[in-house]
Design a protein around this motif. Structure first.
Motif, PDB file in Angstrom:
ATOM      1  N   ARG A 136       5.602  12.518   0.632  1.00  0.00           N
ATOM      2  CA  ARG A 136       5.956  10.947   1.308  1.00  0.00           C
ATOM      3  C   ARG A 136       7.450  10.602   0.764  1.00  0.00           C
ATOM      4  N   LEU A 141       0.343   8.923  -6.832  1.00  0.00           N
ATOM      5  CA  LEU A 141      -0.227   9.437  -5.900  1.00  0.00           C
ATOM      6  C   LEU A 141       1.593  10.623  -5.561  1.00  0.00           C
ATOM      7  N   THR A 155       2.625   2.103  -3.407  1.00  0.00           N
ATOM      8  CA  THR A 155       1.509   2.482  -4.561  1.00  0.00           C
ATOM      9  C   THR A 155       1.524   3.561  -4.098  1.00  0.00           C
ATOM     10  N   LYS A 156       1.030   4.104  -3.407  1.00  0.00           N
ATOM     11  CA  LYS A 156       0.698   5.583  -2.965  1.00  0.00           C
ATOM     12  C   LYS A 156       2.160   6.218  -3.526  1.00  0.00           C
ATOM     13  N   LYS A 198       1.096  -1.377   0.112  1.00  0.00           N
ATOM     14  CA  LYS A 198      -0.434  -0.253   0.113  1.00  0.00           C
ATOM     15  C   LYS A 198       0.920   0.898   0.062  1.00  0.00           C
ATOM     16  N   ARG A 199       2.006   1.374   1.042  1.00  0.00           N
ATOM     17  CA  ARG A 199       3.110   2.503   0.874  1.00  0.00           C
ATOM     18  C   ARG A 199       3.511   2.813  -0.362  1.00  0.00           C
TER      19      ARG A 199
END
Length: 442
Positions: A391, A386, A381-382, A378-379
């Motif tokens: 980040r 995004l 992919t973001k 998840k991290r």
């Protein structure tokens, strides 16, 4: 108490270290009975062994905080010795009396005073602090360590422990199809910014070494493959030659694509060829001045054996014996405990480190506190899809937030266990403050 010998069961394809990480139980070769006996038993067949005592645990308080680190990777690469060939014969039993009697003269050569305002030479910190640590068992030292020590400058084409189907696509297309994703994998896989020699120069004394076996030999890996172990271990040997007062722990674990007993034998031979002259044999541990399992800094310096090699992966019958005969130590719970914190955020890491630290104060062998956040899908992919918004987009960027936090816990006295604390990207760690907090004194 001397435990009974474990069973010798051949289970092809199961890797012990990886299986434990995934929660898989497997019967494996636990070694031979002489592995658990003291040195006299090792050489003469007699049996007597002492027990080590653990410390007491206490309450700790943790304050969550984070600072941004600076990338100080400006050191030029030092010259390497091209080969380090060591004798491969089994070590003779150490003469403990001569070790004790000669230690004072040897230690005096390494001694340097340390006051309240002194600066620590992190490349030679053990020599500088020898008056503080000479009679301390190795497993009771506060040692800086590096996580995935060989995961620097990873390849963008050669894959390590990635799924077999992805490796097949990569190999079949010569990296053309996988080219868009391999830089991302490498960016999130590179746990260090400098090579092993410079990690040791920055103060690390514990190396987390993971291995992948390929046709061309043995390589480091963390997603993508990295440097050859001939090069990595030669760097360790060069560092020990250049810094005669330092001791290094090499923890070999996570053996990928070791499909036969012979794969372990050949890799152990690489270790012995490059590090054999420096390796602390298991016999010295058992014949140490303080009893079984408590070999001290004084013992290692006096014997001029300054590299402890811990070897896991006993997933084939006979590997344990082969490793010990070559000078390695085992990797059971009484030898080393290195629990994965399974933390996806800094807050989770602080909580997990607090719990593990309280448990680790009573550890009988080496205890490794892993100060690392593991990025999940998840991290990542973001980070890829995004907008930036500050980040982290690589493991380096994440470490610039996590590693200083871990250092603040250590320097602030929030880690109680005398243990190895390993971090990603040690070049953003305050190793000097770390060491002054642990050993500064008056």
């Amino acid at each position: 108490t001397i435990e009974a010998a474990g069973s010798e069961v051949r289970e092809v394809g199961m890797n012990l270290a990886r299986g434990r990480e995934l929660g898989i139980s497997s019967r494996v070769d636990e070694g031979h009975d002489w592995i658990h006996k003291p040195s006299r038993s090792f050489y003469e067949g007699k049996a007597s062994v002492g027990e080590a005592t653990g410390g007491s645990s206490g309450d700790i308080a943790v304050v969550l905080g984070a600072t941004n680190g600076e990338d100080e990777d400006n050191d030029s690469r030092d010259e390497r010795a091209e080969t380090h060939v060591a004798a491969s014969s089994s070590p003779a039993p150490p003469d403990v009396a001569s070790v004790v009697s000669s230690s004072a003269a040897r230690l005096h050569a390494f001694n340097a005073p340390l006051g309240r305002r002194a600066r620590v030479d992190v490349a030679n910190w053990m020599a500088q602090l020898v008056t503080h640590i000479a009679d301390t068992p190795l497993h009771k030292l506060r040692l800086p360590g590096t996580h995935d020590s060989g995961a620097y400058h990873l390849s963008r084409t050669r894959m390590g422990d990635l799924p077999a189907w992805l490796r097949a696509v990569n190999n079949a297309t010569r990296g053309i199809v996988t080219r868009p994703i391999t830089p991302i994998i490498a960016g999130w896989g590179e746990a260090q910014s400098v090579d092993v020699y410079n990690q040791l120069k920055r103060g690390a004394r514990y190396l987390d070494l993971r291995v992948v076996h390929e046709r061309g030999g043995y390589f480091t890996e963390h997603g993508m493959a990295g440097a050859s172990y001939e090069d990595v271990l030669t760097q360790v040997a060069s560092f020990l030659d250049d810094h005669p007062g330092e001791i290094v722990l090499c923890d070999f674990n996570h053996f990928h694509r070791f499909d036969a007993f012979e794969d372990h034998v050949k890799f152990v031979d690489v270790i012995e060829r490059t590090l054999g002259a420096h390796m602390v044999p298991l016999a010295l541990r058992r014949a140490s001045t303080e009893g079984d399992g408590t070999v001290t800094v004084r013992d290692c310096l006096a014997a001029n054996r300054r590299c402890v090699c811990l070897y896991g992966g006993f997933d084939f019958a006979g590997v344990a014996r082969c490793a010990v005969e070559s000078g390695c130590w085992g990797r059971k719970r009484d030898d080393i405990w290195s629990p994965w914190p399974m933390a996806g955020t800094r807050r989770a890491l602080v909580e997990r480190m607090r719990a593990l630290d309280a448990e680790g104060v009573n550890c009988r062998g080496f205890f490794v506190l892993q100060g690392v956040v593991t990025p999940d899908a998840k991290r990542i992919t973001k980070a890829v899809l995004l907008p930036d918004w500050g980040r982290p987009r690589t493991l380096r960027a994440l470490a610039e937030r996590v590693t200083p936090l871990v250092c603040s816990m250590v320097t602030g006295g929030q880690v109680r266990a005398r243990c190895v604390v390993m971090v990603d990207h040690i070049d953003v760690a305050d190793v000097e403050g770390w060491l002054l907090g642990a050993y500064g004194g008056d």
